[in-house]
Design a protein around this motif. Sequence first.
Motif, mmCIF file in Angstrom:
data_model
loop_
_atom_site.group_PDB
_atom_site.id
_atom_site.type_symbol
_atom_site.label_atom_id
_atom_site.label_comp_id
_atom_site.label_asym_id
_atom_site.label_seq_id
_atom_site.Cartn_x
_atom_site.Cartn_y
_atom_site.Cartn_z
ATOM 1 N N LEU A 83 -14.837 14.004 30.343
ATOM 2 C CA LEU A 83 -13.896 14.565 31.322
ATOM 3 C C LEU A 83 -14.522 14.648 32.712
ATOM 4 O O LEU A 83 -13.826 14.492 33.722
ATOM 5 C CB LEU A 83 -13.432 15.950 30.866
ATOM 6 C CG LEU A 83 -12.119 16.021 30.082
ATOM 7 C CD1 LEU A 83 -10.943 15.577 30.943
ATOM 8 C CD2 LEU A 83 -12.174 15.156 28.828
ATOM 9 N N VAL A 86 -14.186 11.177 34.055
ATOM 10 C CA VAL A 86 -12.781 10.949 34.399
ATOM 11 C C VAL A 86 -12.470 11.567 35.761
ATOM 12 O O VAL A 86 -11.845 10.933 36.626
ATOM 13 C CB VAL A 86 -11.860 11.539 33.314
ATOM 14 C CG1 VAL A 86 -10.410 11.598 33.805
ATOM 15 C CG2 VAL A 86 -11.935 10.707 32.039
ATOM 16 N N THR A 143 -8.938 5.424 26.528
ATOM 17 C CA THR A 143 -9.624 5.127 27.792
ATOM 18 C C THR A 143 -10.949 4.421 27.537
ATOM 19 O O THR A 143 -11.308 3.469 28.250
ATOM 20 C CB THR A 143 -9.867 6.433 28.566
ATOM 21 O OG1 THR A 143 -8.615 7.053 28.853
ATOM 22 C CG2 THR A 143 -10.612 6.165 29.864
ATOM 23 N N GLN A 171 -2.699 9.093 32.230
ATOM 24 C CA GLN A 171 -2.968 9.657 30.907
ATOM 25 C C GLN A 171 -4.174 10.593 30.942
ATOM 26 O O GLN A 171 -4.171 11.652 30.311
ATOM 27 C CB GLN A 171 -3.189 8.535 29.900
ATOM 28 C CG GLN A 171 -1.936 7.743 29.572
ATOM 29 C CD GLN A 171 -2.200 6.631 28.572
ATOM 30 O OE1 GLN A 171 -3.335 6.419 28.143
ATOM 31 N NE2 GLN A 171 -1.163 5.908 28.188
ATOM 32 N N ASP A 172 -5.204 10.191 31.682
ATOM 33 C CA ASP A 172 -6.379 11.049 31.805
ATOM 34 C C ASP A 172 -6.033 12.363 32.509
ATOM 35 O O ASP A 172 -6.539 13.438 32.151
ATOM 36 C CB ASP A 172 -7.485 10.324 32.571
ATOM 37 C CG ASP A 172 -8.090 9.184 31.772
ATOM 38 O OD1 ASP A 172 -7.935 9.184 30.535
ATOM 39 O OD2 ASP A 172 -8.708 8.293 32.370
ATOM 40 N N VAL A 175 -4.364 14.837 30.168
ATOM 41 C CA VAL A 175 -5.194 15.475 29.140
ATOM 42 C C VAL A 175 -5.378 16.966 29.432
ATOM 43 O O VAL A 175 -5.345 17.794 28.503
ATOM 44 C CB VAL A 175 -6.570 14.773 29.048
ATOM 45 C CG1 VAL A 175 -7.537 15.580 28.176
ATOM 46 C CG2 VAL A 175 -6.401 13.379 28.465
ATOM 47 N N PHE A 354 -8.476 11.116 22.781
ATOM 48 C CA PHE A 354 -7.969 12.456 23.052
ATOM 49 C C PHE A 354 -6.974 12.907 21.988
ATOM 50 O O PHE A 354 -6.798 14.113 21.760
ATOM 51 C CB PHE A 354 -7.333 12.514 24.440
ATOM 52 C CG PHE A 354 -8.342 12.406 25.552
ATOM 53 C CD1 PHE A 354 -9.326 13.363 25.697
ATOM 54 C CD2 PHE A 354 -8.319 11.342 26.434
ATOM 55 C CE1 PHE A 354 -10.272 13.271 26.708
ATOM 56 C CE2 PHE A 354 -9.252 11.234 27.451
ATOM 57 C CZ PHE A 354 -10.234 12.198 27.584
#
Length: 566
Positions: A83, A86, A143, A171-172, A175, A354
């Motif tokens: 994360l 990301v 990812t 999409q990230d 999360v 995820f």
Amino acid sequence: MKESVLSDVFWHAGVFLVLSAIIIPVLRYLKIPAALGYLLAGIALGPHGFSALIDHTIVHDLIGLRDAKHVKILAELGIVLLLFVVGLELTPRRLWQMRNLVFGLGGAQVTITAFVIGGIAYLWGNNVQVSVLLGLSLALSSTAIVTQWLHEKKLFVTHAGRASFSILLFQDLAVIPILLLLTIMSAATGEGVYEFAALSLLKMLFTAAVIYVVGRIALKPLFVFANRHGGAEVFMALSLLAIVVSASVAAMAGLSMALGAFIAGLLLADTEYRHEISSLVIPFKSMLLGIFFLSFGMGINLNFIAEKPFWLFSSVLGLIAIKVVIIFVLCKLWRQSTAVAVESSLLLAQAGEFCLLVVSGALTAGIMNENVAQFMLLNVGITMLLAPVMAPIARRAGALIEAHAIHQQGIKEALPNAKEGHVVIFGFGRVGRSIAHDLCQDGMEIIGFDKNIDIVHKARSRLSPVFVGDASKNATLEAAQIESASCIVVTIDDVTLTRDIIKKIRRISNDIPIIVRAHTQDDVAYFDQMKNVDPVSEEKVLSDQLTERIFKWSGLGQALPDSETP
């Protein structure tokens, strides 16, 4: 003497490192994503793998993987670092450059896919909470697998790579609210669920604001000081400290540590140290993320395949079909070509890491029962195992459709669509392709031109926005839409031709920046006299690079973290 608590953690880490030393070279040789290898290794070494066939004294008493709690500690670190990376990649400039695809196409894909899958889950007898979590988590793709494929095949420069990466970026971003929703569902019960949800949201916003404000004030001065006086080891320590502090503050507020790491990544995303920090963290992230896949593989019960083979594989095919159809239709609505729509939909058809995290969290919290969780873990695992097979098929299908379109239209008649704020690259040889790949990976839009039809045909077969054109002709300059471009790059290996191109560009626009390839310092001196022309000397860059390497390996100097080495 009493045994240290860390001994078990170190033992499990040692077992994992041995597995890495064996698995990674084999997977790279077979061109299989490492994440899938760790997932398979976890299944094999878990309580439902070899130990179900062999006496556990031979396997688990030897390597000690029957109790996965210490493995999961390392796995959680992998998610925290994932994360963080990301967040580090979500620069404001990248999001703004790709805003239509990220928030438009990506937002529509997550919303519609979650609604469809969640509705199907509800119709099959799941309660609202489970249906919502399944819909949201299964809408996400992997990812780790897709970005690795795009990077290895240098597909960020292609239309399909850009569309796929844009969807992955949203999409990230999705999360974080999904993890927050999971936290609320795990802790809230009875009539106070709405009050708890509101309190959790306010807590998240307040914590995020505190981390962000304090980070903005303190982080950059600290990094500047460390860069000037501390050296590489202090720079690394400060990077890890930013992750640890942000994650710890989020945990103290009752939120996910991954959320704190994500905010830390956002803080550092728009600084000049982003690439250096990324190069330091990514090896740790990749290793710990491997442990994440290993731990989830250990929790998968293969007996469910034997019990419900028809429903399991029907569910896998159904999930892939739903995501392929939705992404294809949305890509067409967003005016992407058929080739791009086909390649992007096949590339993003799998579920992702995820989803594993959400399903596992829901199972631990008691939201999802064991049967549903195991069924979904197997579903996700199988779609991820199919990803390395589907990615080359997607690439081939996109190339064939594009080749057919080129044959129908004629490559010389192809012209770019209307654009704004793009980068024009004249000359799409090795240098031009490399520049385009780096720019597109950072979210920028490019148009390339080359008069060599073989180079253009090869680039367009990969769905790259490259066209036949002689930059010294007015028709090509008009097609490049240079008046609305952000800058122009001339990589042509001909100084005389480059001079002529610059003169013709200046007849159209006096202000647009032009970056040119120069051979010698004399060429640099000539181009420096021109307005808004920035020459890059091959001679100077190459000599500087070689000299830096000499200093580094001879022990006479050390590369600093703020070095601008390409």
